[in-house]
Write a protein that holds these residues in place. Sequence first.
Motif, PDB file in Angstrom:
ATOM      1  N   LYS A 104       7.318 -11.494  12.807  1.00  0.00           N
ATOM      2  CA  LYS A 104       6.405 -10.740  13.676  1.00  0.00           C
ATOM      3  C   LYS A 104       6.912  -9.329  13.891  1.00  0.00           C
ATOM      4  O   LYS A 104       6.128  -8.367  13.881  1.00  0.00           O
ATOM      5  CB  LYS A 104       6.242 -11.458  15.014  1.00  0.00           C
ATOM      6  CG  LYS A 104       5.442 -12.754  14.944  1.00  0.00           C
ATOM      7  CD  LYS A 104       5.395 -13.467  16.272  1.00  0.00           C
ATOM      8  CE  LYS A 104       4.690 -12.662  17.327  1.00  0.00           C
ATOM      9  NZ  LYS A 104       4.602 -13.416  18.618  1.00  0.00           N
ATOM     10  N   ASP A 105       8.235  -9.195  14.094  1.00  0.00           N
ATOM     11  CA  ASP A 105       8.802  -7.858  14.257  1.00  0.00           C
ATOM     12  C   ASP A 105       8.594  -7.034  12.993  1.00  0.00           C
ATOM     13  O   ASP A 105       8.241  -5.844  13.063  1.00  0.00           O
ATOM     14  CB  ASP A 105      10.302  -7.949  14.576  1.00  0.00           C
ATOM     15  CG  ASP A 105      10.557  -8.476  15.978  1.00  0.00           C
ATOM     16  OD1 ASP A 105       9.624  -8.447  16.793  1.00  0.00           O
ATOM     17  OD2 ASP A 105      11.692  -8.921  16.247  1.00  0.00           O
ATOM     18  N   GLY A 106       8.823  -7.697  11.834  1.00  0.00           N
ATOM     19  CA  GLY A 106       8.609  -6.986  10.579  1.00  0.00           C
ATOM     20  C   GLY A 106       7.164  -6.570  10.402  1.00  0.00           C
ATOM     21  O   GLY A 106       6.868  -5.453   9.960  1.00  0.00           O
ATOM     22  N   LEU A 107       6.247  -7.492  10.775  1.00  0.00           N
ATOM     23  CA  LEU A 107       4.826  -7.171  10.684  1.00  0.00           C
ATOM     24  C   LEU A 107       4.458  -6.050  11.644  1.00  0.00           C
ATOM     25  O   LEU A 107       3.699  -5.137  11.288  1.00  0.00           O
ATOM     26  CB  LEU A 107       4.002  -8.424  10.997  1.00  0.00           C
ATOM     27  CG  LEU A 107       2.474  -8.272  10.940  1.00  0.00           C
ATOM     28  CD1 LEU A 107       2.038  -7.838   9.550  1.00  0.00           C
ATOM     29  CD2 LEU A 107       1.794  -9.579  11.327  1.00  0.00           C
ATOM     30  N   ALA A 108       5.010  -6.105  12.863  1.00  0.00           N
ATOM     31  CA  ALA A 108       4.731  -5.047  13.844  1.00  0.00           C
ATOM     32  C   ALA A 108       5.239  -3.702  13.347  1.00  0.00           C
ATOM     33  O   ALA A 108       4.564  -2.667  13.496  1.00  0.00           O
ATOM     34  CB  ALA A 108       5.371  -5.399  15.190  1.00  0.00           C
ATOM     35  N   GLN A 109       6.430  -3.707  12.749  1.00  0.00           N
ATOM     36  CA  GLN A 109       6.974  -2.463  12.207  1.00  0.00           C
ATOM     37  C   GLN A 109       6.117  -1.947  11.057  1.00  0.00           C
ATOM     38  O   GLN A 109       5.887  -0.742  10.925  1.00  0.00           O
ATOM     39  CB  GLN A 109       8.415  -2.680  11.747  1.00  0.00           C
ATOM     40  CG  GLN A 109       9.393  -2.945  12.883  1.00  0.00           C
ATOM     41  CD  GLN A 109      10.787  -3.297  12.396  1.00  0.00           C
ATOM     42  OE1 GLN A 109      11.055  -3.261  11.193  1.00  0.00           O
ATOM     43  NE2 GLN A 109      11.668  -3.633  13.309  1.00  0.00           N
ATOM     44  N   ASP A 110       5.645  -2.887  10.222  1.00  0.00           N
ATOM     45  CA  ASP A 110       4.785  -2.491   9.111  1.00  0.00           C
ATOM     46  C   ASP A 110       3.473  -1.902   9.626  1.00  0.00           C
ATOM     47  O   ASP A 110       3.004  -0.870   9.113  1.00  0.00           O
ATOM     48  CB  ASP A 110       4.515  -3.702   8.221  1.00  0.00           C
ATOM     49  CG  ASP A 110       3.681  -3.341   6.998  1.00  0.00           C
ATOM     50  OD1 ASP A 110       4.110  -2.473   6.220  1.00  0.00           O
ATOM     51  OD2 ASP A 110       2.591  -3.922   6.820  1.00  0.00           O
ATOM     52  N   ILE A 111       2.895  -2.557  10.647  1.00  0.00           N
ATOM     53  CA  ILE A 111       1.651  -2.043  11.227  1.00  0.00           C
ATOM     54  C   ILE A 111       1.884  -0.672  11.851  1.00  0.00           C
ATOM     55  O   ILE A 111       1.067   0.246  11.708  1.00  0.00           O
ATOM     56  CB  ILE A 111       1.104  -3.039  12.271  1.00  0.00           C
ATOM     57  CG1 ILE A 111       0.634  -4.321  11.576  1.00  0.00           C
ATOM     58  CG2 ILE A 111      -0.029  -2.419  13.074  1.00  0.00           C
ATOM     59  CD1 ILE A 111       0.205  -5.410  12.533  1.00  0.00           C
ATOM     60  N   GLU A 112       3.027  -0.543  12.546  1.00  0.00           N
ATOM     61  CA  GLU A 112       3.342   0.749  13.164  1.00  0.00           C
ATOM     62  C   GLU A 112       3.495   1.837  12.106  1.00  0.00           C
ATOM     63  O   GLU A 112       3.013   2.964  12.278  1.00  0.00           O
ATOM     64  CB  GLU A 112       4.619   0.629  13.987  1.00  0.00           C
ATOM     65  CG  GLU A 112       4.970   1.902  14.758  1.00  0.00           C
ATOM     66  CD  GLU A 112       6.218   1.743  15.602  1.00  0.00           C
ATOM     67  OE1 GLU A 112       6.664   2.758  16.163  1.00  0.00           O
ATOM     68  OE2 GLU A 112       6.733   0.615  15.688  1.00  0.00           O
ATOM     69  N   ALA A 113       4.160   1.480  10.991  1.00  0.00           N
ATOM     70  CA  ALA A 113       4.332   2.454   9.914  1.00  0.00           C
ATOM     71  C   ALA A 113       2.978   2.836   9.313  1.00  0.00           C
ATOM     72  O   ALA A 113       2.716   4.018   9.022  1.00  0.00           O
ATOM     73  CB  ALA A 113       5.257   1.892   8.840  1.00  0.00           C
ATOM     74  N   ARG A 114       2.123   1.826   9.124  1.00  0.00           N
ATOM     75  CA  ARG A 114       0.792   2.108   8.591  1.00  0.00           C
ATOM     76  C   ARG A 114      -0.023   2.969   9.562  1.00  0.00           C
ATOM     77  O   ARG A 114      -0.753   3.873   9.146  1.00  0.00           O
ATOM     78  CB  ARG A 114       0.056   0.797   8.301  1.00  0.00           C
ATOM     79  CG  ARG A 114       0.635   0.020   7.121  1.00  0.00           C
ATOM     80  CD  ARG A 114      -0.068  -1.336   6.964  1.00  0.00           C
ATOM     81  NE  ARG A 114       0.510  -2.093   5.874  1.00  0.00           N
ATOM     82  CZ  ARG A 114       0.072  -2.064   4.619  1.00  0.00           C
ATOM     83  NH1 ARG A 114      -0.957  -1.286   4.313  1.00  0.00           N
ATOM     84  NH2 ARG A 114       0.642  -2.786   3.685  1.00  0.00           N
ATOM     85  N   ASN A 115       0.101   2.658  10.858  1.00  0.00           N
ATOM     86  CA  ASN A 115      -0.610   3.459  11.859  1.00  0.00           C
ATOM     87  C   ASN A 115      -0.128   4.902  11.850  1.00  0.00           C
ATOM     88  O   ASN A 115      -0.932   5.837  11.991  1.00  0.00           O
ATOM     89  CB  ASN A 115      -0.429   2.853  13.245  1.00  0.00           C
ATOM     90  CG  ASN A 115      -1.244   1.590  13.447  1.00  0.00           C
ATOM     91  OD1 ASN A 115      -2.210   1.345  12.723  1.00  0.00           O
ATOM     92  ND2 ASN A 115      -0.869   0.774  14.419  1.00  0.00           N
ATOM     93  N   ARG A 116       1.198   5.071  11.700  1.00  0.00           N
ATOM     94  CA  ARG A 116       1.715   6.437  11.631  1.00  0.00           C
ATOM     95  C   ARG A 116       1.180   7.160  10.399  1.00  0.00           C
ATOM     96  O   ARG A 116       0.836   8.350  10.463  1.00  0.00           O
ATOM     97  CB  ARG A 116       3.242   6.419  11.612  1.00  0.00           C
ATOM     98  CG  ARG A 116       3.889   6.076  12.950  1.00  0.00           C
ATOM     99  CD  ARG A 116       5.362   6.479  12.961  1.00  0.00           C
ATOM    100  NE  ARG A 116       6.114   5.784  11.922  1.00  0.00           N
ATOM    101  CZ  ARG A 116       6.744   4.635  12.107  1.00  0.00           C
ATOM    102  NH1 ARG A 116       6.701   4.040  13.299  1.00  0.00           N
ATOM    103  NH2 ARG A 116       7.426   4.073  11.123  1.00  0.00           N
TER     104      ARG A 116
END
Length: 377
Positions: free
Chosen positions: A153-165
């Motif tokens: 989940k943390d990895g997914l959240a980081q991936d989503i955050e990176a995509r959002n950025r």
Amino acid sequence: MIGLDAPRQAEAKEAGAMTALAADAPFLAAFRACEAPMVMTDPHRPDNPIVFANSAFCRLTGYAPNEVAGRNCRFLQGPDTDPAAIARVREAVALGEPLQIDILNYRKDGRPFWNAMTLTPVRDEDGTLRSYFAVLSDVTRDRQAERTLAQEKDGLAQDIEARNRALQSALDQQTALLHEVDHRVKNNLQVISSLVLLKARRARDAACRDVLRSMADRIGALATVHRLLYSLSDVARFDLRDFADDFAVELEAGLDPDRIALTVDVEAVAVPASMAAPLALLVHELAVNAVRHAFPGERRGRVAITARADGERLILDVRDDGVGLSAQSDNPEGFGRDLVGMLVRQLRGSLAFEDLNPGTRAHVVLPLEGGVTGAGP
């Protein structure tokens, strides 16, 4: 128990516990046979020692029965056992209360395991505390699965955050590009307007000068739209009130204030940017036509521009107290009324002219979210 070896001491302790609890023989038989790890402690002895542990407990922890009997359960604790969990166990024992808790324990060989422990005080008929009964459950795999899931989940959240950025960066670049386009379009329109005005000044024919000035005014209205779009942070929306305020200043500059008064009451309506140019031209055309044709000669009067949102619709009114439609002279060189009609159709709206006697009212209703048609004015 002096003189007995360790295994016999453990047996003696267990035998003592069994004797004390002989009345519970069926319970103790079940206790022995149960596949769930269980221990029993005696709170009346110093340090609340273990008085009985079943075979499942020994298999789980790796300790032999003689290594368990007579010891406090804290021997299962280790360097990474949470002090807060230890404190909760101590508090429950001190208060004689039941407790369910996950606590990190250690086997005899030093391997840690997560223990989902249920601690239950056992009381007699008078309510006197007799012993503590604990059931252990190895939930290490569950904990590992939870930790793996949390990491995923943390990895997914980081991936989503990176995509959002990345998306935000792309949006910022697109916004900057659109602002730059609006800025350049505004500059180009101002240059074109200046060229048309220059040509109007040099034109010998009066009718030609009027047409060129009208075209310059329309181009100026479009330039104002792009200037406002350039200054807004939201490139998808256009504030009609900002345009109306700017347009009113420019229109009043060419009026005789002693003869014609202009009032503007436009709400802060955010319209789609796709409507900005045709809507600005529409407001410009209706207001300018009223000023130019409603007050011939030295007639005095007032022009009022109002606009408001009504649900998903924009209600635009331009009215004057001039001579009225029937008394206005037709201009064969002009196409203001035709342009207004084309703009309203492009904006998918409706238009009605009303003779107020005196004066004229142009009533326009436009959908705010319907967009515009592909045809230009």
